[in-house]
Enzyme design. Structure first.
Site, PDB file in Angstrom:
ATOM      1  N   LYS A 129      10.574  16.709   0.190  1.00  0.00           N
ATOM      2  CA  LYS A 129      10.207  15.481   0.906  1.00  0.00           C
ATOM      3  C   LYS A 129      11.404  14.920   1.659  1.00  0.00           C
ATOM      4  CE  LYS A 129       9.681  10.780   0.427  1.00  0.00           C
ATOM      5  NZ  LYS A 129       9.841   9.640  -0.435  1.00  0.00           N
ATOM      6  N   ASP A 147       4.767  12.300   0.744  1.00  0.00           N
ATOM      7  CA  ASP A 147       5.034  11.425  -0.396  1.00  0.00           C
ATOM      8  C   ASP A 147       3.709  11.153  -1.107  1.00  0.00           C
ATOM      9  OD1 ASP A 147       3.682   9.781   1.270  1.00  0.00           O
ATOM     10  OD2 ASP A 147       5.181   8.186   1.315  1.00  0.00           O
TER      11      ASP A 147
END
Ligand code: SF4
Length: 236
Positions: A129, A147
């Site tokens: 991420k 996310d």
């Protein structure tokens, strides 16, 4: 799964969310002109792990006021870093990671944050991420930061069925045309913070309810699809 993913109206989704949140036309490559400082995107994203945005913003402001770049942060005393980022939680581990990260960037990349996924993932404390955030928000390169908001909403929309953000990223890379990669994260994150919250999504107010598997199911009084369902995804 493939049938709905291929036929899902991505343009419609991004158009309607852009209008709802007043973000202008997502087709305009605004990020290219407004790409942020890659180093601060990287460190800010590490700080944002497992905390609220307000805590990340407060800690980032304080940290970058004293240590704005890799050269400064690499020399910072750990106790000072812990004090500055305390609000983000897990501050001891994060302080060690961000300093190690700054040192690695200085030692191995001449003080410039690398812009390849492989090199980013080799930095301490950097996962998929964070690496994707650096590529999109620091370098305006097509990538898909996933996310909890992007993971949750993608499943609710019914375009995929996955259990983890990593699986969601891998699946989105397969099914999402590249032109949608950069605008997807900012729009879904904003939607996840407003109407499509983790609990009690406000489907009755949502402008994409008629193209969302969860919105459609709730409108019919049916049980929304879940990641663990074995039924095939509905075709649109
Ligand atoms: S219809 Fe409901 S579940 Fe679907 S995106 Fe909108 S708020 Fe989220």
């Amino acid at each position: 799964m493939k049938q709905r993913a291929l036929s899902f109206p991505w343009t419609e989704l991004l158009d309607r969310l852009s209008i709802l949140y007043g973000r202008g036309d997502w087709r305009v490559p605004y990020l290219r002109e407004h790409a942020e400082n890659p180093f601060q995107v990287l460190i800010g994203t590490i700080l944002s792990q497992r905390t609220k945005d307000a805590n990340t913003d407060r800690a980032s402001l304080a940290l970058f006021a004293e240590y704005p770049d890799a050269a400064g942060l690499a020399k910072a005393p750990l106790a000072d870093l812990e004090r500055l980022i305390r609000a983000t939680g897990f501050y001891r581990m994060k302080a060690r990671n961000i300093r190690a990260c700054a040192r690695a960037i200085l030692r191995e990349h001449g003080g410039i944050v690398p812009r390849s996924m492989e090199e980013l993932l080799a930095l301490p404390g950097v996962g998929p991420k964070t690496a994707n955030c650096v590529l999109v928000f620091g370098y305006a390169e097509p990538a898909i930061p996933v996310d909890t908001h992007v993971h949750r909403i993608s499943n609710r929309l019914g375009v995929l069925r996955t259990r983890t953000p990593e699986q969601t990223e891998a699946r989105l890379r397969e099914i999402l045309p590249r032109e949608y990669w950069i605008p997807l994260n900012p729009l879904l994150v904003q939607h996840g913070q407003n109407l499509c919250r983790p609990r009690n999504p406000r489907c009755e107010l949502c402008p994409v309810a008629d193209i969302c598997a969860t919105g459609l199911a709730r409108a019919r009084g049916e049980r929304p699809p879940r990641p663990e369902d074995r039924r095939p995804l509905p075709a649109m």
